[in-house]
Enzyme design. Structure first.
Site, PDB file in Angstrom:
ATOM      1  CE  LYS A   1      36.921  26.973  37.419  1.00 39.40           C
ATOM      2  NZ  LYS A   1      38.286  26.646  38.421  1.00 39.40           N
TER       3      LYS A   1
ATOM      4  CE  LYS B   1      27.192  27.046  41.055  1.00 34.02           C
ATOM      5  NZ  LYS B   1      28.063  27.683  41.885  1.00 34.02           N
TER       6      LYS B   1
ATOM      7  CE  LYS C   1      30.079  32.630  36.324  1.00 38.17           C
ATOM      8  NZ  LYS C   1      30.573  32.824  37.864  1.00 38.17           N
TER       9      LYS C   1
HETATM   10  P1  TYM Z   1      36.282  30.431  41.082  1.00 39.08           P
HETATM   11  O1  TYM Z   1      37.076  29.338  41.450  1.00 39.08           O
HETATM   12  O2  TYM Z   1      34.786  30.439  40.532  1.00 39.08           O
HETATM   13  O3  TYM Z   1      36.949  31.725  40.138  1.00 39.08           O
HETATM   14  C1  TYM Z   1      38.312  31.962  40.743  1.00 39.08           C
HETATM   15  C2  TYM Z   1      38.293  33.456  40.258  1.00 39.08           C
HETATM   16  O4  TYM Z   1      38.196  33.607  38.754  1.00 39.08           O
HETATM   17  C3  TYM Z   1      37.269  34.695  38.396  1.00 39.08           C
HETATM   18  N1  TYM Z   1      36.365  34.316  37.338  1.00 39.08           N
HETATM   19  C4  TYM Z   1      36.008  35.411  36.393  1.00 39.08           C
HETATM   20  N2  TYM Z   1      36.547  36.658  36.369  1.00 39.08           N
HETATM   21  C5  TYM Z   1      36.145  37.089  34.991  1.00 39.08           C
HETATM   22  N3  TYM Z   1      35.609  36.666  34.090  1.00 39.08           N
HETATM   23  C6  TYM Z   1      34.904  35.385  34.382  1.00 39.08           C
HETATM   24  N4  TYM Z   1      34.306  34.746  33.449  1.00 39.08           N
HETATM   25  C7  TYM Z   1      35.363  34.429  35.431  1.00 39.08           C
HETATM   26  N5  TYM Z   1      35.157  33.566  35.812  1.00 39.08           N
HETATM   27  C8  TYM Z   1      35.789  33.331  37.187  1.00 39.08           C
HETATM   28  C9  TYM Z   1      36.289  34.680  39.893  1.00 39.08           C
HETATM   29  O5  TYM Z   1      35.709  35.936  40.045  1.00 39.08           O
HETATM   30  C10 TYM Z   1      37.410  34.539  41.109  1.00 39.08           C
HETATM   31  O6  TYM Z   1      38.209  35.513  41.440  1.00 39.08           O
HETATM   32  N6  TYM Z   1      34.432  31.480  45.613  1.00 39.08           N
HETATM   33  C11 TYM Z   1      35.484  31.265  44.757  1.00 39.08           C
HETATM   34  C12 TYM Z   1      36.655  30.765  45.311  1.00 39.08           C
HETATM   35  C13 TYM Z   1      36.887  31.397  46.744  1.00 39.08           C
HETATM   36  C14 TYM Z   1      37.544  32.714  47.233  1.00 39.08           C
HETATM   37  C15 TYM Z   1      37.728  32.687  48.607  1.00 39.08           C
HETATM   38  C16 TYM Z   1      37.942  33.672  46.334  1.00 39.08           C
HETATM   39  C17 TYM Z   1      37.038  30.571  47.789  1.00 39.08           C
HETATM   40  N7  TYM Z   1      37.288  31.207  48.854  1.00 39.08           N
HETATM   41  C18 TYM Z   1      38.027  33.697  49.438  1.00 39.08           C
HETATM   42  C19 TYM Z   1      38.087  34.948  47.134  1.00 39.08           C
HETATM   43  C20 TYM Z   1      38.154  34.784  48.502  1.00 39.08           C
HETATM   44  C21 TYM Z   1      35.058  30.793  43.395  1.00 39.08           C
HETATM   45  O7  TYM Z   1      34.497  29.993  43.355  1.00 39.08           O
HETATM   46  O8  TYM Z   1      35.871  31.288  42.333  1.00 39.08           O
END
Ligand code: TYM
Length: 335
Positions: free
Chosen positions: A203, A116, A200
Site C-alpha cells: 500500500k 523504513k 512486495k
Molecule cells: P498489513 O496491514 O501490512 O497486511 C495485512 C496482511 O496482508 C499481508 N500482506 C501480504 N501478503 C502477501 N504478499 C503481499 N504483497 C502482502 N502485503 C501484505 C501481511 O503479511 C498481513 O498478513 N503488522 C500487521 C498488522 C497487525 C497484525 C497484528 C498481524 C497488527 N497486529 C497481529 C497479525 C497479528 C500489518 O501491518 O499488516
C-alpha cells in the site's frame, strides 16, 4: 469439536487504504477459508496505522471501508470475532508492559523498521511507534492466547519477535502465555509488485500500477496486468529463475484466481505468449473480484450493520482480553 477446543487464531490488518491483492491472497483469503477450522479473532489494527495516518476523517473512513471489505471477502461475524484494536484499551496497556520488556536490540533488528528507516532521511520526523510497533503487535496476539497467526511472509519476523517475548515473559514471571506460531501459506505468501517483482505488492508504494486494489474497476485491472513486468523469454512456464520472477508472479495469481493446477495452466498456454496470459489473468481476476465488489457496495449502503458487527465483536474480544490482562497484572505485581 467445540469452539473452545479448536486452535485459536488471531490476525490483523491495518486500515491504511484500499486492500490489495497481496493482502487478499497472502492473508485474508486464508482467514476466510479456515473459519470453520479455527476459533477466530480478526482485528483492524487502527492504532498501528497512527504511525502513518494523521487525519481523523481519513482514519474513520478507512476503518469502516476495511470492515466492509473484510465482510465482503467472506469473513462471517457468526464464526469469527471481528473488532477494532483501539476499542480495547487492553491492547495498549499490554503493549506498554511489553515495551518495557523488549530489548532495544530486538526492536532495532526488525527488517521492516530498518527498511523504513533507510527510506526516511529526516530522523526527527520518524515516530517512535515505528520502532516499538512489534510490542503492540505482540500484545494483539498474546492477549488472545492465540495458537496460530495467519499472515503473509513479510510478517514472519514480527511473529518470531512475539514468540521470543512471550517466552521471555514466561521465564521472568512464570508460565502465562501460549507461544504462537505464524501460519504462512507458501505459494502466495509474498505477492510481488507487478511493476517491480523484487519488491512486495504494498500500500505504501506510490506506484499504483504495481498493485491491484480489490476495488479497482475491470478496465484498470486488465490494464495493470497488461503493463506488468515480464522478461525476454517466451514460454509460459512456472519457473523459479529469479529473472522470471515477474512471470511467476502473474502465473501464481492466475493459479490462485482460477484454482487450476500448474500443469493445466502450462498446457493452456502452449503455443501462446505473455500477452495471452496477461489477458487471461486480467479476466480471471475481474471475475473473482466482481462478487466481492458487489457485496462491498451492498454492505457500505447498509448504515447500521457495520457498527452492529463491530460492537458485538468488541464485546466478545473483551471477554478474553480482560482475562489475560488480569492474569498479567497479577504476575507483574500490579494487583
Ligand atoms: P498489513 O496491514 O501490512 O497486511 C495485512 C496482511 O496482508 C499481508 N500482506 C501480504 N501478503 C502477501 N504478499 C503481499 N504483497 C502482502 N502485503 C501484505 C501481511 O503479511 C498481513 O498478513 N503488522 C500487521 C498488522 C497487525 C497484525 C497484528 C498481524 C497488527 N497486529 C497481529 C497479525 C497479528 C500489518 O501491518 O499488516
Amino acid at each position: 469439536m467445540s469452539e473452545q477446543e479448536k486452535p485459536r487464531v488471531l490476525s490483523g490488518i491495518q486500515p491504511s487504504g484500499s486492500m490489495h491483492l497481496g493482502n487478499y491472497l497472502g492473508a485474508i483469503r486464508n482467514w476466510v477459508d479456515d473459519q470453520d477450522k479455527y476459533n477466530n479473532y480478526f482485528m483492524i489494527a487502527d492504532y498501528h496505522s497512527l504511525n502513518t495516518i494523521r487525519n481523523g476523517t481519513e482514519m474513520r473512513r478507512n476503518r469502516k471501508e476495511l470492515v466492509a471489505m473484510l465482510l465482503a471477502c467472506g469473513i462471517d461475524p457468526e464464526r469469527s470475532v471481528l473488532f477494532y484494536q483501539s476499542e480495547l484499551p487492553e491492547h495498549t496497556e499490554l503493549a506498554w508492559i511489553f515495551t518495557s520488556l523488549s530489548p532495544l536490540g530486538w526492536l532495532e533488528r526488525m527488517t521492516q523498521y530498518k527498511d523504513k528507516m533507510s527510506r526516511l532521511t529526516e530522523t526527527a520526523s520518524i515516530s517512535t511507534g515505528l520502532l516499538t510497533y512489534p510490542a503492540l503487535q505482540a500484545a494483539d496476539i498474546l492477549l488472545y492466547q492465540a495458537d496460530l497467526v495467519p499472515v503473509g511472509a513479510d510478517q514472519r519476523q514480527h511473529i518470531e519477535f512475539t514468540r521470543d517475548l512471550a517466552a521471555r515473559f514466561n521465564n521472568i514471571f512464570g508460565e502465562t502465555f501460549v507461544l504462537p506460531k505464524a501460519e504462512i501459506r507458501k505459494e502466495v505468501a509474498n505477492v510481488p509488485s507487478l511493476t517491480n517483482p523484487a519488491k512486495k505488492m504494498s500500500k505504501s508504494n506510490p506506484d499504483g500500477n504495481g498493485r491491484i486494489d480489490l476495488l479497482d474497476q475491470p478496465n484498470v485491472i486488465k490494464k495493470k496486468f497488461k503493463r506488468a513486468t515480464t522478461d525476454s523469454f517466451r514460454d509460459v512456464v512456472f519457473s523459479d529463475d529469479p529473472e522470471r520472477a515477474g512471470l511467476l508472479n502473474i502465473l501464481s495469481i492466475y493459479k490462485a484466481m482460477t484454482g487450476k493446477d500448474e500443469a493445466t495452466i502450462e498446457a493452456e498456454f502452449v503455443g501462446k505468449g505473455y500477452g495471452d496470459l496477461k489477458v487471461a489473468v486480467g479476466e480471471a481476476t475481474v471475475a473473482h473480484l466482481e462478487p466481492i465488489q458487489a457485496e462491498y457496495k451492498r454492505i457500505m449502503a447498509d448504515k447500521g450493520y457495520i457498527k452492529e458487527v463491530m460492537d458485538d465483536g468488541a464485546d466478545r474480544a473483551r471477554r478474553i482480553a480482560r482475562k489475560t490482562l488480569r492474569k498479567v497484572r497479577r504476575k507483574i505485581g500490579m494487583e
